[in-house]
Design a protein around this motif. Structure first.
Motif, PDB file in Angstrom:
ATOM      1  N   GLU A 139      64.299  61.710  -2.665  1.00 52.44           N
ATOM      2  CA  GLU A 139      63.703  62.944  -2.148  1.00 52.44           C
ATOM      3  C   GLU A 139      63.814  62.896  -0.631  1.00 52.44           C
ATOM      4  O   GLU A 139      63.991  61.819  -0.051  1.00 52.44           O
ATOM      5  N   THR A 140      63.713  64.053   0.020  1.00 57.65           N
ATOM      6  CA  THR A 140      63.904  64.105   1.471  1.00 57.65           C
ATOM      7  C   THR A 140      62.784  64.869   2.152  1.00 57.65           C
ATOM      8  O   THR A 140      62.138  65.733   1.541  1.00 57.65           O
ATOM      9  N   ALA A 141      62.572  64.542   3.420  1.00 58.26           N
ATOM     10  CA  ALA A 141      61.619  65.257   4.273  1.00 58.26           C
ATOM     11  C   ALA A 141      62.243  65.406   5.648  1.00 58.26           C
ATOM     12  O   ALA A 141      62.904  64.485   6.145  1.00 58.26           O
ATOM     13  N   ALA A 142      62.048  66.579   6.272  1.00 56.80           N
ATOM     14  CA  ALA A 142      62.661  66.861   7.564  1.00 56.80           C
ATOM     15  C   ALA A 142      61.784  66.448   8.738  1.00 56.80           C
ATOM     16  O   ALA A 142      62.185  66.589   9.890  1.00 56.80           O
ATOM     17  N   SER A 143      60.587  65.942   8.475  1.00 58.43           N
ATOM     18  CA  SER A 143      59.699  65.500   9.551  1.00 58.43           C
ATOM     19  C   SER A 143      58.744  64.457   8.998  1.00 58.43           C
ATOM     20  O   SER A 143      58.523  64.355   7.772  1.00 58.43           O
ATOM     21  N   ALA A 144      58.146  63.675   9.910  1.00 54.75           N
ATOM     22  CA  ALA A 144      57.169  62.674   9.484  1.00 54.75           C
ATOM     23  C   ALA A 144      55.925  63.340   8.915  1.00 54.75           C
ATOM     24  O   ALA A 144      55.308  62.829   7.975  1.00 54.75           O
ATOM     25  N   GLU A 145      55.543  64.486   9.493  1.00 54.43           N
ATOM     26  CA  GLU A 145      54.367  65.196   8.986  1.00 54.43           C
ATOM     27  C   GLU A 145      54.578  65.643   7.542  1.00 54.43           C
ATOM     28  O   GLU A 145      53.700  65.476   6.678  1.00 54.43           O
ATOM     29  N   GLU A 146      55.751  66.211   7.261  1.00 51.52           N
ATOM     30  CA  GLU A 146      56.053  66.623   5.889  1.00 51.52           C
ATOM     31  C   GLU A 146      56.094  65.413   4.968  1.00 51.52           C
ATOM     32  O   GLU A 146      55.625  65.473   3.817  1.00 51.52           O
ATOM     33  N   TYR A 187      57.783  55.282  14.179  1.00 53.65           N
ATOM     34  CA  TYR A 187      56.818  54.198  14.327  1.00 53.65           C
ATOM     35  C   TYR A 187      55.428  54.655  13.875  1.00 53.65           C
ATOM     36  O   TYR A 187      54.739  53.943  13.134  1.00 53.65           O
ATOM     37  N   ALA A 188      55.032  55.833  14.329  1.00 53.39           N
ATOM     38  CA  ALA A 188      53.702  56.346  13.975  1.00 53.39           C
ATOM     39  C   ALA A 188      53.594  56.578  12.472  1.00 53.39           C
ATOM     40  O   ALA A 188      52.542  56.330  11.862  1.00 53.39           O
ATOM     41  N   PHE A 189      54.699  57.061  11.854  1.00 51.82           N
ATOM     42  CA  PHE A 189      54.670  57.291  10.411  1.00 51.82           C
ATOM     43  C   PHE A 189      54.409  55.982   9.665  1.00 51.82           C
ATOM     44  O   PHE A 189      53.574  55.927   8.747  1.00 51.82           O
ATOM     45  N   ILE A 190      55.119  54.924  10.060  1.00 47.98           N
ATOM     46  CA  ILE A 190      54.940  53.642   9.374  1.00 47.98           C
ATOM     47  C   ILE A 190      53.528  53.115   9.600  1.00 47.98           C
ATOM     48  O   ILE A 190      52.877  52.596   8.677  1.00 47.98           O
TER      49      ILE A 190
END
Length: 672
Positions: free
Chosen positions: A579-586, A611-614
């Motif tokens: 699956e894919t996401a175009a942003s860390a927020e999504e 980095y923030a997503f992880i």
């Protein structure tokens, strides 16, 4: 970009010239029709007026000459003599040449040559501007996807406000309410009304904008495409002129003008197709005397047809002439007399070029370079040149070339939560199946359709497999490449016009994937090849339930569509769900809603970076066990150290990308 003062005049004039050219040819062979001549006079008069508006007296005067040439025949009933028709076509050529000399700051100098100065687009749209427009629409689509994520938040806010309103309405023990409580109750009720109205407006507005955005994207895509009929007037004129110069009588017929093609492909092919028409007249169509002798009508026939077959377009030129003279090919090929050669070998030698069976050198034939031009053009486009001939009955020459853009209707279907598209021309029917409809066989499952066993095939896309264990599901019955097959799907969504796009050059897609199309938010959908599906082996309907059910997918997080497509293609080719996401927020929203085996994360993204997503996933009790890999162009010790500190399980640099190493990391981290 410099302004083109003749932009709209050039468009209008080319369209008018196509009408004049085909109309003049139609005057041959019989008494002039008054209505037809009147139409041509109106076209010439319109061109004359438009030329005067843009201060082009030469073109205006030539259009006036055309009016003078047509006027004696405006009452109809009298055939225009051949010299007059030739003169009329000469005037058309002169106008085309003058149009070719108009300065155009957006294009290199035009090649002029009478009837051969042809513009294949009736509307010249700047491709760079179109690409910018499509990029902009893609950004709007991503913003729209973000707005859709607000709907659940508004709903949750409305529900919270509703709960608060119920509490405020609860009265005090003495059954009275203080003025402050009354004001608070009114305010909460107003808040509920406002949130309800905002939720309704957002839902309605997002859907409306989504529909308009999808329409705008389709229109922009189609502006890049050209109808094949654009080159038909040129081919008709070529056939007519070749017949005149060789003393042949030839009827020209064109089919498939509605097929939409990528402009650069059509522009490259137009001269190759012209050569096929000339060859058909010079080498195929016999003289009227010979045709009478062999029992044919005096007027030969050439049919030019354009057909779309999956990711390829066929340009087919057929004549009803004498067929290829293989004895002549054998004589001029230089083969030793004692070395026999079958027709297939001789045909191959002929298609390789450099051979001419003409008895003398003329303007049309004799030097053996005609097929050289065709072959070289086809090779540049990565296509194929084929021929079929029957002595005494004619020859068919066919050019098959791949196209990067094509427009057609497609059936959309949901397979395991992924929407895929199948060209509608290959869909014979859609069926609703129950478990009892399956026919078990050693070579795989199938279904009975009209007393015939049709194999049930799988697209073999890891992220697009039907949900098993259901009481019933749907199937798409395909007929392609002379075969029948059925594809199991969860749900048929409907029929939509799509524009097929080629996958990025680095995307190692499965053979079953033709390319992709875009949804209303600018996200890619895979388009499947019916011929490859129909040629696939039958599958077992329960294969995905083995070993404890479907695998958890990998979530790709990257703002670059090309990177997402490339990584998705590699993983799916390795049999992994994606699956894919175009942003860390999504991606965070998806991660909290679904279960994933791994996160593939870009570092530099608008808003929240990788980095923030992880760090956010590592601090979440539910997500902290899901490993993450950083895939980035940042290659410094500082970036690597920061990735390790954030909790990344691996760090892959895009500039040093190695597919084998990439998959090795994936398998190591997803192995249970």
């Amino acid at each position: 970009m410099a302004k083109d003062p003749y932009r709209f005049f050039r468009i209008e004039a080319r369209e008018l010239m196509e009408q004049l050219a085909s109309g003049a040819i139609a005057l041959e062979g019989g008494p002039a029709d008054a209505t037809h001549v009147a139409k041509l006079l109106r076209v010439a008069h319109t061109l004359k007026g438009a030329a005067r508006v843009v201060k082009q007296p030469e073109i205006a005067d030539l259009a006036h000459v055309v009016e003078d040439q047509l006027t004696p025949y405006r009452d109809g009933g009298v055939a225009m003599p051949q010299p007059q028709i030739n003169a009329l076509l000469g005037s058309v050529d002169a106008i085309n040449a003058a149009l070719g000399h108009l300065p155009n700051p957006d294009e290199p100098a035009s090649v002029n040559g009478g009837a051969q100065a042809v513009v294949t687009r009736s509307v010249r749209t700047d491709l760079a501007e179109l690409n910018d427009l499509l990029d902009g629409l893609g950004e709007v689509g991503r913003e729209l996807a973000g707005l859709r994520e607000l709907a659940p938040l508004l709903m949750a806010g409305r529900e919270l406000a509703g709960d608060l309103m119920l509490r405020v309405r609860t009265k005090s023990p003495n059954n009275t309410a203080r003025p402050a409580d009354t004001r608070l109750r009114d305010q909460v009720e107003s808040l509920v009304e406002m949130l309800t109205d905002a939720e309704r407006r957002l839902a309605s507005g997002v859907e409306r904008v989504g529909r308009e955005l999808k329409l705008a994207r389709e229109m922009a895509d189609r502006l890049r495409l050209i109808p094949a009929s654009t080159i038909f007037p040129m081919l008709e004129r070529t056939c007519r002129d070749a017949g005149q110069s060789t003393g042949r009588q030839v009827q020209f017929e064109a089919l498939g003008g509605e097929v939409l093609l990528d402009g650069p492909v059509l522009e490259l092919l137009q001269q190759a197709v012209v050569q096929l028409i000339r060859n058909a007249v010079a080498h195929g169509i016999e003289s009227p005397e010979v045709r009478r002798t062999v029992g044919k009508v005096e007027r030969g026939r050439i049919v030019f047809e354009v057909l779309r077959q999956g990711p390829r377009v066929l340009f087919r030129c057929s004549d009803d002439g004498r067929g290829i003279d293989f004895d002549a090919v054998r004589r001029v090929s230089g083969l030793p007399a004692d070395r026999p050669a079958d027709q297939a070998t001789l045909m191959d030698m002929l298609l390789k070029g450099g051979i001419s069976t003409a008895g003398a050198v003329t303007q049309l034939s004799g030097r053996g370079v005609g097929l050289d031009l065709v072959r070289d053009t086809v090779a540049r486009l990565g296509g194929e040149l084929r021929a079929d001939t029957h002595a005494g009955f004619g020859t068919t020459m066919e050019i098959a070339v791949p196209v990067s853009l094509a427009a057609f209707d497609a059936l959309l279907a949901d397979i395991g939560g992924q929407i895929i598209a199948i060209p509608l021309e290959a869909v014979a029917a859609t069926l609703r199946l129950a478990p009892g409809d399956l026919v078990r066989a050693p070579e795989g499952d199938g279904i009975m359709v009209e007393d015939q066993l049709v194999p049930l095939v799988s697209p073999r896309l890891a992220s697009a497999r039907p949900v098993r264990g259901k009481q019933a599901w749907s199937a798409v019955l395909l007929k392609a490449a002379g075969r029948c097959a059925a594809v199991a799907v969860d749900r048929v969504q409907g029929i939509e016009p799509i524009v097929l796009r080629a996958l990025p050059g680095l995307a190692a897609a499965l053979p079953v994937v033709l390319g992709c199309c875009m949804d209303e938010e600018g996200n890619p959908r895979l388009v499947l090849d019916p011929a490859e599906l129909a040629a696939g082996e039958a599958t077992n309907i329960d294969e995905d339930a083995i070993n404890g059910g479907p695998m958890r997918p990998i979530l790709i997080v990257d703002d670059s569509l090309t990177t997402r497509m490339l990584e998705q293609s590699i993983l799916e080719s390795a049999g992994l769900a994606v699956e894919t996401a175009a942003s860390a927020e999504e991606a965070l929203v998806l991660a909290r809603r679904n279960e994933y085996a791994l996160f593939l994360v870009d570092v530099e993204m608008p808003g929240m970076d990788g980095y923030a997503f992880i760090e956010r996933t590592r601090s979440d009790a539910r997500l902290q066990q899901v490993p993450s890999i950083l895939v980035t162009s940042c290659d410094t010790p500082e970036h690597r150290a920061r990735g390790a500190a954030a909790g990344a399980a691996a760090y892959i640099v895009k500039g040093e990308f190695d597919q084998a190493e990439f998959l090795q990391h994936i398998r190591r981290l997803t192995r249970s």
